[in-house]
Motif scaffolding. Structure first.
Motif, PDB file in Angstrom:
ATOM      1  N   SER A 192      -1.644   8.628   3.591  1.00 42.84           N
ATOM      2  CA  SER A 192      -1.687   7.246   3.144  1.00 42.84           C
ATOM      3  C   SER A 192      -0.331   6.564   3.256  1.00 42.84           C
ATOM      4  CB  SER A 192      -2.185   7.188   1.698  1.00 42.84           C
ATOM      5  OG  SER A 192      -2.350   5.865   1.289  1.00 42.84           O
ATOM      6  N   GLY A 201       0.389   3.380   5.540  1.00 44.45           N
ATOM      7  CA  GLY A 201       0.963   2.144   5.021  1.00 44.45           C
ATOM      8  C   GLY A 201       2.152   1.678   5.834  1.00 44.45           C
ATOM      9  N   ASN A 252       2.309   1.678  -3.423  1.00 43.75           N
ATOM     10  CA  ASN A 252       1.238   2.074  -4.336  1.00 43.75           C
ATOM     11  C   ASN A 252       0.944   3.568  -4.209  1.00 43.75           C
ATOM     12  OD1 ASN A 252      -1.070   1.257  -6.192  1.00 43.75           O
ATOM     13  ND2 ASN A 252      -2.207   2.159  -4.498  1.00 43.75           N
ATOM     14  N   GLU A 253       0.905   4.062  -2.961  1.00 43.91           N
ATOM     15  CA  GLU A 253       0.637   5.483  -2.755  1.00 43.91           C
ATOM     16  C   GLU A 253       1.785   6.348  -3.249  1.00 43.91           C
ATOM     17  OE1 GLU A 253      -2.169   6.857  -1.966  1.00 43.91           O
ATOM     18  OE2 GLU A 253      -3.009   4.833  -1.917  1.00 43.91           O
ATOM     19  N   ALA A 258       0.830  -1.207   0.000  1.00 49.62           N
ATOM     20  CA  ALA A 258       0.000   0.000   0.000  1.00 49.62           C
ATOM     21  C   ALA A 258       0.864   1.257   0.000  1.00 49.62           C
ATOM     22  CB  ALA A 258      -0.928  -0.003   1.220  1.00 49.62           C
ATOM     23  N   ASN A 310      -7.980  -1.011   3.437  1.00 46.15           N
ATOM     24  CA  ASN A 310      -7.758  -1.825   2.247  1.00 46.15           C
ATOM     25  C   ASN A 310      -7.135  -3.171   2.597  1.00 46.15           C
ATOM     26  OD1 ASN A 310      -8.819  -0.416   0.043  1.00 46.15           O
ATOM     27  ND2 ASN A 310      -7.040   0.939  -0.066  1.00 46.15           N
ATOM     28  N   THR A 311      -6.190  -3.162   3.545  1.00 46.94           N
ATOM     29  CA  THR A 311      -5.559  -4.417   3.972  1.00 46.94           C
ATOM     30  C   THR A 311      -6.581  -5.340   4.619  1.00 46.94           C
ATOM     31  OG1 THR A 311      -3.422  -3.333   4.314  1.00 46.94           O
ATOM     32  CG2 THR A 311      -3.794  -5.413   5.471  1.00 46.94           C
ATOM     33  N   PRO A 363      -4.798   2.581   3.981  1.00 49.92           N
ATOM     34  CA  PRO A 363      -4.094   1.291   3.872  1.00 49.92           C
ATOM     35  C   PRO A 363      -4.621   0.237   4.846  1.00 49.92           C
ATOM     36  CG  PRO A 363      -2.530   3.112   3.894  1.00 49.92           C
ATOM     37  CD  PRO A 363      -3.848   3.675   4.277  1.00 49.92           C
TER      38      PRO A 363
END
Length: 426
Positions: A273, A277, A167-168, A164, A330-331, A327
């Motif tokens: 974010s 993460g 990705n950010e 994550a 989403n995780t 994050p």
């Protein structure tokens, strides 16, 4: 060299070099990092497309708004293609199929650059963009499913936290790179986006074990109802995030700032974010049920603060809070879907997860375009509140089922030892 099996603690201690697992599988810590970096580069086209396509459309048609149409077509194609393209790849090795999908996306984006350089028709550009979007959701699903072959279950949360964060970083850096290149050559910006997005082609290692035999009974089986709840939560989360990102320019104008100040709201979201993460990866533990509900509650409250927009400072803080818990949420959604989905349909479920986020983005973008900023944030607020209340109900139902099953689990050992002499002194 081919790899199979799962990376253990050595994956997070590179000095260990190589570790031999009990089943005799030899894996290097670098294998996991190759997947992580590939995961980060995979999102570059989606992150850079809004600016790259707008600059390309501006150079071809004189209107940057046409670029938004290209992004919409790519997103719509992703939504339509996620499930059928995922099912098509169920009979192949996941790595091989992932490479095919990424190659198709790369060729399609390169085609956009070539068509733009040659001054082709807008219809041809739409076709190339649609081809790139058609395989995007399924490619993400297969890439995420590969992590189960590289990481032990107890380390999944940490790996997803690092993923994550990367990705950010990609979503924060990609627009900057595309903007700089686009100022010189819009076609070059699209081409660079295509090249960077091809990272998984060379980074993802071969995994012979990542091959699922198709069982027709499993393919036709219905998903557990809880899967649809987490997909709805992912869509709500995508809607909240999109309200900040897509509405950044409108937010800046609402505070009597120039459109260029839109970066401040996106930056607050990205900084939060990245920090979130890192927190997830260090913590290496999914949120507890109470924490998950609290995170969704904070997300709803932050969305309400931005909807009211009392002042710019509180709005920026709320955007950072949304980013920070992004994050972790989403995780949690990813781990729950991992646990609930049949192994043969795991890539399909993860493709649906990506698609759910895209649905949230499209929905909020549509509301923003038709009804304005306030309506977009109110809509995102309603979706977040429903997700929070629904999650509370789902987790309570799960708790009741666990309590109901506990007596049966406690009785099972006593039945298995019936007739055996007791080891406890009489």
């Amino acid at each position: 060299m081919e790899y199979a099996g799962a990376v253990s603690d050595a994956a997070w201690a590179p000095s260990n070099g190589m570790r031999l697992r009990p089943e005799g599988t030899c894996v290097r810590s670098s294998v996991l990092w190759r997947w992580l970096i590939g995961y980060g580069t995979f999102g570059v086209p989606q992150a850079g497309a809004p600016i790259a396509f707008s600059l390309l459309a501006l150079s071809l048609t004189g209107s940057a708004e046409v670029g938004a149409g290209l992004v919409f077509v790519m997103t719509l194609a992703q939504i339509l293609g996620a499930v059928p393209v995922s099912r098509l790849g169920s009979r192949y090795n996941a790595v091989t199929y992932l490479r095919i999908l990424v190659a198709i996306r790369t060729v399609a984006l390169a085609g956009v650059a070539v068509l733009g350089a040659s001054g082709a028709s807008f219809a041809a550009l739409l076709a190339a963009v649609a081809a790139a979007g058609l395989v995007n959701g399924a490619a993400y699903g297969f890439q995420r499913s590969l992590l189960n072959h590289l990481v032990e279950p107890r380390l999944l949360s940490r790996a997803l936290g690092v993923a994550a964060t990367l990705n950010e970083v990609a979503f924060a850096v990609s627009p900057v790179i595309v903007s700089l290149l686009g100022a010189v050559s819009p076609v070059g910006a699209v081409a660079a986006m295509a090249v960077l997005g091809a990272g998984p082609l060379v980074l993802i290692p071969s995994i012979p074990a990542a091959h699922t035999r198709t069982d027709p009974h499993v393919r036709k089986a219905h998903f557990p109802k809880e899967i649809y709840h987490w997909l709805f939560c992912a869509a709500a989360l995508g809607a909240v995030v999109s309200a900040v990102e897509v509405g950044a320019v409108a937010l800046a104008i609402s505070f009597n700032l120039g459109p260029a100040w839109a970066f401040a709201f996106a930056l607050a979201l990205c900084v939060g974010s990245v920090a979130g993460g890192l927190w997830v990866s260090i913590r290496n533990h999914p949120p507890q049920p109470r924490s998950l509900c609290a995170f969704l509650g904070i997300l709803t409250l932050a969305c309400a603060v931005i909807a009211l927009a009392p002042n710019i400072v509180l709005t920026l803080i709320a955007a950072a809070f949304i980013g920070f818990f992004l994050p972790a949420l989403n995780t949690s959604f990813s781990l729950d879907l991992d646990h609930l989905s049949p192994s043969q349909r795991r890539a399909e479920v993860f493709a649906l997860l990506r698609t759910a986020n895209a649905v949230g983005l499209v929905a909020i973008s549509g509301v923003l375009a038709l009804a304005g900023l306030a309506a977009a944030f109110v809509s995102a607020l309603v979706l977040a509140a429903i997700a929070c209340i629904g999650t509370l109900a789902v987790l309570r139902g799960r708790r009741r089922r666990q309590l109901a099953e506990r007596p049966a689990r406690l009785e099972a050992p006593s039945e298995g030892t019936a007739g055996q002499p007791s080891s406890t002194p009489g």
